[in-house]
Design a protein around this motif. Sequence first.
Motif, PDB file in Angstrom:
ATOM      1  N   TYR A  47      -4.922 -90.164  14.218  1.00 31.89           N
ATOM      2  CA  TYR A  47      -4.194 -89.591  15.297  1.00 31.89           C
ATOM      3  C   TYR A  47      -3.355 -88.501  15.081  1.00 31.89           C
ATOM      4  O   TYR A  47      -2.184 -88.427  14.995  1.00 31.89           O
ATOM      5  N   ALA A  70      -5.961 -88.969  23.671  1.00 30.84           N
ATOM      6  CA  ALA A  70      -5.708 -90.321  22.499  1.00 30.84           C
ATOM      7  C   ALA A  70      -4.798 -90.097  21.653  1.00 30.84           C
ATOM      8  O   ALA A  70      -3.921 -91.104  21.632  1.00 30.84           O
ATOM      9  N   GLY A 118      -2.569 -92.585  23.314  1.00 31.40           N
ATOM     10  CA  GLY A 118      -3.170 -93.906  23.030  1.00 31.40           C
ATOM     11  C   GLY A 118      -2.905 -94.181  21.439  1.00 31.40           C
ATOM     12  O   GLY A 118      -3.748 -95.146  20.939  1.00 31.40           O
ATOM     13  N   ARG A 119      -1.871 -93.578  20.913  1.00 32.69           N
ATOM     14  CA  ARG A 119      -1.710 -93.675  19.238  1.00 32.69           C
ATOM     15  C   ARG A 119      -1.005 -95.150  19.021  1.00 32.69           C
ATOM     16  O   ARG A 119      -0.059 -95.662  19.897  1.00 32.69           O
ATOM     17  N   ASP A 141      -6.838 -95.503  13.832  1.00 30.03           N
ATOM     18  CA  ASP A 141      -7.502 -94.316  14.268  1.00 30.03           C
ATOM     19  C   ASP A 141      -8.036 -94.295  15.544  1.00 30.03           C
ATOM     20  O   ASP A 141      -8.212 -95.283  16.072  1.00 30.03           O
ATOM     21  N   PHE A 142      -8.459 -92.939  15.932  1.00 29.65           N
ATOM     22  CA  PHE A 142      -9.350 -93.075  17.277  1.00 29.65           C
ATOM     23  C   PHE A 142     -10.697 -92.750  17.026  1.00 29.65           C
ATOM     24  O   PHE A 142     -11.067 -92.293  15.857  1.00 29.65           O
ATOM     25  N   THR A 177     -12.385 -93.670  21.836  1.00 35.42           N
ATOM     26  CA  THR A 177     -11.721 -95.032  22.173  1.00 35.42           C
ATOM     27  C   THR A 177     -10.402 -94.830  21.402  1.00 35.42           C
ATOM     28  O   THR A 177     -10.376 -94.349  20.041  1.00 35.42           O
ATOM     29  N   ASP A 178      -9.244 -95.170  22.111  1.00 36.88           N
ATOM     30  CA  ASP A 178      -8.175 -95.326  21.448  1.00 36.88           C
ATOM     31  C   ASP A 178      -7.438 -96.844  21.369  1.00 36.88           C
ATOM     32  O   ASP A 178      -8.106 -97.767  21.821  1.00 36.88           O
ATOM     33  N   THR A 179      -6.351 -97.110  20.823  1.00 43.09           N
ATOM     34  CA  THR A 179      -5.679 -98.290  20.622  1.00 43.09           C
ATOM     35  C   THR A 179      -4.695 -98.674  21.528  1.00 43.09           C
ATOM     36  O   THR A 179      -3.841 -99.490  21.311  1.00 43.09           O
ATOM     37  N   THR A 187      -8.412-102.056  22.379  1.00 46.06           N
ATOM     38  CA  THR A 187      -8.638-100.606  22.450  1.00 46.06           C
ATOM     39  C   THR A 187      -9.260-100.629  24.015  1.00 46.06           C
ATOM     40  O   THR A 187      -9.565-101.446  24.726  1.00 46.06           O
TER      41      THR A 187
END
Length: 136
Positions: A8, A50, A54-55, A60-61, A77-79, A120
Amino acid sequence: MFAVQLSYTPRGARLARRIAVQQRADWGILHATATSHAVAIVTSELAANAITHGRTPGRDFRLALRLLPEVIRVEVTDTRPDRLPCARTTPAAAATSGRGLLLVGAYAEHWGYTVNDQFTKTVWADLTRRPHGQPV
């Protein structure tokens, strides 16, 4: 299908775009096509989103590219499944952000997101595979 985990960071976003460019070349999609340009732009925007929205520290993404008969699907895909994407209809003229998903929508046939689980979400875009020289 091709997939990779990236950090990220701004470097992770640049690397996502470069990887997407290289992968489309490996699939035989020429650099000067409308599809290749769209893959680069959409990958950049989804990766940047992301990183920005989305961090989760220490995670990681994931970038995935799928070559399907009619489309190339770009997936990031992010977290942060609690932060869903929303395209702004009209960002302020002086705004320095807020146009990424508008670009994705302009280049993609379809885009959307899937909440995978409590950890996710995946934002995806389907880009039509166009012949060389055909406009976007």
